[in-house]
Design a protein around this motif. Sequence first.
Motif, PDB file in Angstrom:
ATOM      1  N   SER A 135       6.357 -12.636 -10.017  1.00 29.28           N
ATOM      2  CA  SER A 135       4.898 -12.573 -10.148  1.00 29.28           C
ATOM      3  C   SER A 135       4.275 -11.676  -9.083  1.00 29.28           C
ATOM      4  CB  SER A 135       4.305 -13.978 -10.061  1.00 29.28           C
ATOM      5  OG  SER A 135       4.645 -14.593  -8.817  1.00 29.28           O
ATOM      6  N   VAL A 136       5.001 -11.434  -7.993  1.00 24.92           N
ATOM      7  CA  VAL A 136       4.501 -10.548  -6.941  1.00 24.92           C
ATOM      8  C   VAL A 136       4.286  -9.141  -7.492  1.00 24.92           C
ATOM      9  CG1 VAL A 136       5.083  -9.499  -4.709  1.00 24.92           C
ATOM     10  CG2 VAL A 136       5.591 -11.908  -5.131  1.00 24.92           C
ATOM     11  N   LEU A 137       5.045  -8.770  -8.519  1.00 26.16           N
ATOM     12  CA  LEU A 137       4.932  -7.420  -9.069  1.00 26.16           C
ATOM     13  C   LEU A 137       3.543  -7.136  -9.614  1.00 26.16           C
ATOM     14  CD1 LEU A 137       8.383  -7.093 -10.889  1.00 26.16           C
ATOM     15  CD2 LEU A 137       7.628  -5.848  -8.861  1.00 26.16           C
ATOM     16  N   LEU A 138       2.946  -8.114 -10.260  1.00 28.67           N
ATOM     17  CA  LEU A 138       1.603  -7.901 -10.797  1.00 28.67           C
ATOM     18  C   LEU A 138       0.579  -7.740  -9.686  1.00 28.67           C
ATOM     19  CD1 LEU A 138       1.594 -10.394 -13.807  1.00 28.67           C
ATOM     20  CD2 LEU A 138       1.987  -7.932 -13.820  1.00 28.67           C
ATOM     21  N   GLU A 139       0.750  -8.529  -8.641  1.00 21.62           N
ATOM     22  CA  GLU A 139      -0.129  -8.411  -7.478  1.00 21.62           C
ATOM     23  C   GLU A 139      -0.003  -7.028  -6.840  1.00 21.62           C
ATOM     24  OE1 GLU A 139       0.112  -9.966  -2.933  1.00 21.62           O
ATOM     25  OE2 GLU A 139       0.568 -11.431  -4.501  1.00 21.62           O
ATOM     26  N   LEU A 140       1.238  -6.562  -6.694  1.00 22.60           N
ATOM     27  CA  LEU A 140       1.465  -5.242  -6.103  1.00 22.60           C
ATOM     28  C   LEU A 140       0.932  -4.138  -7.005  1.00 22.60           C
ATOM     29  CD1 LEU A 140       5.094  -5.709  -4.715  1.00 22.60           C
ATOM     30  CD2 LEU A 140       2.952  -5.806  -3.447  1.00 22.60           C
ATOM     31  N   THR A 141       1.094  -4.319  -8.312  1.00 23.22           N
ATOM     32  CA  THR A 141       0.577  -3.327  -9.255  1.00 23.22           C
ATOM     33  C   THR A 141      -0.927  -3.141  -9.080  1.00 23.22           C
ATOM     34  OG1 THR A 141       2.300  -3.832 -10.877  1.00 23.22           O
ATOM     35  CG2 THR A 141       0.304  -2.764 -11.698  1.00 23.22           C
ATOM     36  N   ALA A 142      -1.636  -4.237  -8.948  1.00 19.46           N
ATOM     37  CA  ALA A 142      -3.092  -4.162  -8.782  1.00 19.46           C
ATOM     38  C   ALA A 142      -3.457  -3.439  -7.489  1.00 19.46           C
ATOM     39  CB  ALA A 142      -3.686  -5.568  -8.791  1.00 19.46           C
ATOM     40  N   ALA A 143      -2.697  -3.680  -6.423  1.00 18.08           N
ATOM     41  CA  ALA A 143      -3.001  -3.053  -5.133  1.00 18.08           C
ATOM     42  C   ALA A 143      -2.664  -1.565  -5.147  1.00 18.08           C
ATOM     43  CB  ALA A 143      -2.240  -3.762  -4.017  1.00 18.08           C
ATOM     44  N   LEU A 144      -1.487  -1.218  -5.669  1.00 10.63           N
ATOM     45  CA  LEU A 144      -1.013   0.165  -5.610  1.00 10.63           C
ATOM     46  C   LEU A 144      -1.740   1.080  -6.581  1.00 10.63           C
ATOM     47  CD1 LEU A 144       2.828  -0.528  -5.306  1.00 10.63           C
ATOM     48  CD2 LEU A 144       1.242   0.090  -3.469  1.00 10.63           C
ATOM     49  N   THR A 145      -2.348   0.504  -7.608  1.00 12.08           N
ATOM     50  CA  THR A 145      -3.085   1.308  -8.592  1.00 12.08           C
ATOM     51  C   THR A 145      -4.585   1.121  -8.503  1.00 12.08           C
ATOM     52  OG1 THR A 145      -3.017  -0.421 -10.285  1.00 12.08           O
ATOM     53  CG2 THR A 145      -1.139   1.089 -10.194  1.00 12.08           C
ATOM     54  N   GLU A 146      -5.039   0.292  -7.571  1.00 10.68           N
ATOM     55  CA  GLU A 146      -6.450  -0.078  -7.472  1.00 10.68           C
ATOM     56  C   GLU A 146      -6.959  -0.664  -8.787  1.00 10.68           C
ATOM     57  OE1 GLU A 146      -8.775   3.139  -5.909  1.00 10.68           O
ATOM     58  OE2 GLU A 146      -7.731   3.134  -3.976  1.00 10.68           O
ATOM     59  N   GLY A 147      -6.034  -1.301  -9.513  1.00 12.55           N
ATOM     60  CA  GLY A 147      -6.404  -1.977 -10.749  1.00 12.55           C
ATOM     61  C   GLY A 147      -6.641  -1.073 -11.935  1.00 12.55           C
ATOM     62  N   GLN A 169       0.837  -1.190   0.000  1.00  8.07           N
ATOM     63  CA  GLN A 169       0.000   0.000   0.000  1.00  8.07           C
ATOM     64  C   GLN A 169       0.874   1.243   0.000  1.00  8.07           C
ATOM     65  OE1 GLN A 169      -1.923  -0.780   3.869  1.00  8.07           O
ATOM     66  NE2 GLN A 169      -0.941   1.089   4.592  1.00  8.07           N
ATOM     67  N   LEU A 170       0.354   2.311  -0.547  1.00  4.83           N
ATOM     68  CA  LEU A 170       1.026   3.602  -0.479  1.00  4.83           C
ATOM     69  C   LEU A 170       0.876   4.163   0.928  1.00  4.83           C
ATOM     70  CD1 LEU A 170      -0.177   5.182  -3.848  1.00  4.83           C
ATOM     71  CD2 LEU A 170       1.990   4.012  -3.395  1.00  4.83           C
ATOM     72  N   GLY A 199      -4.261   2.468  -2.489  1.00  7.81           N
ATOM     73  CA  GLY A 199      -3.632   2.717  -3.784  1.00  7.81           C
ATOM     74  C   GLY A 199      -4.143   3.992  -4.416  1.00  7.81           C
ATOM     75  N   TRP A 200      -3.621   4.290  -5.608  1.00  9.07           N
ATOM     76  CA  TRP A 200      -3.991   5.505  -6.336  1.00  9.07           C
ATOM     77  C   TRP A 200      -4.357   5.117  -7.768  1.00  9.07           C
ATOM     78  CZ3 TRP A 200      -5.519  10.128  -5.235  1.00  9.07           C
ATOM     79  CH2 TRP A 200      -5.417  11.184  -6.149  1.00  9.07           C
ATOM     80  N   PRO A 201      -5.618   5.321  -8.174  1.00  2.00           N
ATOM     81  CA  PRO A 201      -6.068   4.848  -9.488  1.00  2.00           C
ATOM     82  C   PRO A 201      -5.812   5.832 -10.630  1.00  2.00           C
ATOM     83  CG  PRO A 201      -7.924   5.712  -8.263  1.00  2.00           C
ATOM     84  CD  PRO A 201      -6.730   5.849  -7.363  1.00  2.00           C
ATOM     85  N   HIS A 202      -4.976   6.848 -10.398  1.00  2.00           N
ATOM     86  CA  HIS A 202      -4.771   7.886 -11.403  1.00  2.00           C
ATOM     87  C   HIS A 202      -3.341   7.941 -11.934  1.00  2.00           C
ATOM     88  CE1 HIS A 202      -8.776   9.212 -10.347  1.00  2.00           C
ATOM     89  NE2 HIS A 202      -8.408   9.375  -9.076  1.00  2.00           N
ATOM     90  N   PHE A 203      -2.542   6.903 -11.680  1.00  2.00           N
ATOM     91  CA  PHE A 203      -1.201   6.869 -12.256  1.00  2.00           C
ATOM     92  C   PHE A 203      -1.303   6.747 -13.773  1.00  2.00           C
ATOM     93  CE2 PHE A 203       0.014   5.039  -7.999  1.00  2.00           C
ATOM     94  CZ  PHE A 203       0.799   6.118  -7.612  1.00  2.00           C
ATOM     95  N   ARG A 204      -0.464   7.475 -14.483  1.00  2.00           N
ATOM     96  CA  ARG A 204      -0.480   7.429 -15.946  1.00  2.00           C
ATOM     97  C   ARG A 204       0.440   6.344 -16.504  1.00  2.00           C
ATOM     98  NH1 ARG A 204      -0.930  13.569 -18.384  1.00  2.00           N
ATOM     99  NH2 ARG A 204      -2.822  14.169 -17.227  1.00  2.00           N
TER     100      ARG A 204
END
Length: 437
Positions: free
Chosen positions: A245-257, A214-215, A298-303
């Motif tokens: 593979s943990v990176l994809l899991e973290l990506t989903a959490a930190l960006t809220e998908g 989490q952020l 997470g933050w859903p507005h990352f570009r």
Amino acid sequence: MAAPSRRSALLLPTVLGIRRLGPDAAREWVARLSSLSDCPRRCVSCCSGAAFSGPRLASASRRYGQSSALDRFLGLSQHGGSLTSHPPAVSMHRDEQDLLLVHGPDMPENPRVLRVVLLGAPNAGKSTLSNQLLGRKVFPVSKKVHTTRCQALGVITEEEAQVILLDTPGLISPAKQKRHHLELSLLEDPWKSMESADLVVVLVDVSDKWTRNQLSPQVLQCLTQFSQVPSILVMNKVDCLKQKSVLLELTAALTEGVVNGKKLKMRQALHLQSGTPRPSPTAKGPNIQSMGGPQRIGWPHFREIFMLSALSQEDVKTLKQYLLAQALPGPWEYHSGVLTSQTPEEICANIIREKLLEHLPQEMPYSVQQKTVLWEEGPSGELVIEQKLLVSKESHVRILIGPKGRLIAQIAQEAGHDLMDIFLCDVQLRLSVKLLQ
């Protein structure tokens, strides 16, 4: 290009010297250790000298395309060359550095500029990343927290684009700043930087299994308050992960998908790895600040998302080219010869403090006071620096000096090498340790 040749080390009694090479060698660093014996109990002096034989050479970088570190993780991008070619040096003379900072920018016909703020929790790797982007180490780096004590500025200038990096202290809560009696700049500088930012780079240390899911509340609060500023996510220290593979899991959490307004399609990657600790967002301790409603992680507005190791030039190059490509039409703020807004003395003090943080135990380095007593150009063009390290306890004097003066000699040697690379000249650094009366 062939690797630079190495010469034998010459042992001198108390001065560490280095022989200057001819112009054909790209770089030569030779470590010298001085033999220090019979050190006074309360004061020890040692010198460290080094020389630089020429600019760091590197192959040309490819331009940033549509790829990112996420694309590279999925096997969709190509590898490129080295990160940077000829980063400018910093003048050893303060007046020259000051004149360069106020000098009118030598802009091309169609200049572009981008002000970038690096945000993240303490020890996320912001200064390491900044140094790699700049191509020269001008910001202190340490494994201990709060190495960066105030906002520092670095400048990348390539062709028409100029990127201004604002390396901020790790975001902390007001309660932590008050409890540990930290400088107010650690609390205020990241927020001040956001007011003039064109882009926010949020750094997350993915090797820290207790915080990576989490952020931090402070980062989220900052992103929310300045939601109009575009932001990207940089997942740092990916080389430390055994399971990528943990990176994809973290990506989903930190960006809220959600990235750049689009939902990520990673259904199978979202299942938790068995045995992988994942702390609850509500179990983070007293520094959590309520933001109203459900706790956001997470933050859903990352570009864009970048996955890299800040220690890898190859990884950082992709991010650098992205930043240069994002530069907006507008006048440059600095001359192309500017690398940092810091004075030579500030750079020196920060580099020495970095070595103190690295070599001294626990909280001891935070209490050491630094006082520069000599800063001058020697007869052969070398930079001669003398600095006193003041400590409050007799036991700290002995620890800092080390057995037979070896620790203070090592600190001087390592700091001298770093300063040599920043100023591109011979450096003789003398450190003395004294007890505060």
